[in-house]
Enzyme design. Structure first.
Site, PDB file in Angstrom:
ATOM      1  N   THR A 208       0.832  -1.197   0.000  1.00 44.47           N
ATOM      2  CA  THR A 208       0.000   0.000   0.000  1.00 44.47           C
ATOM      3  C   THR A 208       0.870   1.252   0.000  1.00 44.47           C
ATOM      4  O   THR A 208       2.005   1.230   0.476  1.00 44.47           O
ATOM      5  CB  THR A 208      -0.927   0.043   1.232  1.00 44.47           C
ATOM      6  N   ASN A 210       1.085   4.909   1.554  1.00 43.38           N
ATOM      7  CA  ASN A 210       0.605   5.702   2.679  1.00 43.38           C
ATOM      8  C   ASN A 210       0.522   7.165   2.216  1.00 43.38           C
ATOM      9  O   ASN A 210       1.554   7.813   2.015  1.00 43.38           O
ATOM     10  CB  ASN A 210       1.575   5.547   3.858  1.00 43.38           C
ATOM     11  N   GLU A 258      -4.363   4.609   3.278  1.00 49.95           N
ATOM     12  CA  GLU A 258      -3.492   3.683   2.571  1.00 49.95           C
ATOM     13  C   GLU A 258      -4.204   3.139   1.345  1.00 49.95           C
ATOM     14  O   GLU A 258      -5.300   2.582   1.451  1.00 49.95           O
ATOM     15  CB  GLU A 258      -3.085   2.532   3.486  1.00 49.95           C
TER      16      GLU A 258
END
Length: 319
Positions: A208, A210, A258
């Protein structure tokens, strides 16, 4: 589009062009705001003059201490982008301070609008101005004294809801993303930079990014969303989790945004992402194990891909 920052009292000796002016705070630049700006643009075209917008910064309620407006639907840079897309030639960003707030209705017209060579004004039905908001939209026509035309734009409705920034905030706070999109006439977006996180996503097979918002945006309700992302001129799709990731029991829970981009395997750190929220999938919740979380993420991804295909968002440009 030219952007001019103003402060009362006006001191500039630079010549200004005649304008048709839309006035308002315009947080969200939703369909109601767009109707006001388009009315100003019509009046500008009829007169062969420029289309202008006057907005205020910071929010009047912050300065007057009535409500702490710490989160914006459209922070000023994004608001200016929306104005430009609507065909605005000039934007006046008026600094809202105590001196400006103390202006009478008459002084606002005589000491602000007239020096700016305003030939026509468009405002929303609930527009207020002058000290203690004593002036209403209809007062502009009286105070104009035939020097400019004032038009009041009536409310815009969508599915039985009057379009307003308040209703938009409520929709986002409830995860009603489709309603928010109908109020805006485009998806709600948040722009931010990819920063380093704890890299847990990649350890469970779902890396992911951020995203740290670039401005103090109003962030939608915690949960998992189908999103479309613009980066480096490309449009991609994915899922975003907003929340504190309760499954991992962080000693100091952090609120994070995320995003997992589909079919993307590259370093995104430092990149700017513009995230458009398309659909609310589910609430954020705590899972009994990481395996259970992974299984749920797999289901989220499958549901998101199916939703994107079913609703025709694959390859579709962001609004």
């Amino acid at each position: 589009m030219e952007t001019i920052h103003l402060q009362y009292p006006l001191h500039s000796n630079q010549p200004v062009p005649p304008v048709a002016l839309a006035i308002g705070y315009f947080d969200g630049v939703h369909r109601g705001h767009q109707a006001v700006i388009r009315q100003a643009r019509r009046m500008a075209q009829e007169r062969g003059i420029q289309t202008a917008v006057m907005t205020f910064h910071p929010h009047p309620r912050e300065v007057l201490g009535r409500v702490k407006m710490s989160r914006y639907l459209t922070p000023l840079p994004e608001k200016l982008e929306q104005f430009a897309q609507l065909g605005v030639d000039r934007t006046y960003v008026m600094r809202f301070d105590r001196d400006f707030a103390g202006l009478s209705r008459e002084s606002f017209v005589e000491e602000v609008l007239i020096p700016l060579r305003v030939q026509a004004v468009a405002v929303g039905f609930n527009f207020r101005f002058g000290h203690r908001a004593q002036g209403c939209a209809q007062d502009l026509g009286v105070l104009a004294k035939n020097r400019f035309l004032a038009q009041v734009v009536m409310p815009v409705g969508v599915e039985g809801v009057t379009v307003s920034s308040t209703h938009l905030r409520h929709a986002l706070g409830n995860g009603e993303i489709e309603l928010a999109r109908r109020i805006l006439g485009r998806p709600y977006t948040v722009k931010g930079t990819v920063v380093h996180g704890d890299k847990r996503g990649r350890t469970i097979g779902f890396p992911t990014a951020n995203v740290q918002p670039a401005e103090p945006y109003l962030i939608p309700k915690n949960g998992v969303y189908v999103v479309q992302v613009r980066r480096n001129g490309r449009i991609e799709t994915g899922v975003m989790n907003i929340g504190t990731r309760p499954t991992f029991d962080d000693p100091v829970p952090r609120h994070t945004l995320e995003v997992h981009l589909f079919d993307v395997n590259e370093d995104l750190y430092g990149q700017t992402l513009e995230v458009a929220f398309l659909h609310f999938l589910r609430e954020e919740k705590r899972f009994d194990s990481v395996d259970a979380l992974v299984k749920q993420i797999q289901e989220d991804v499958a549901q998101a891909r199916n939703w994107l295909t079913t609703h025709g968002w694959i390859g579709q440009q962001m609004g």
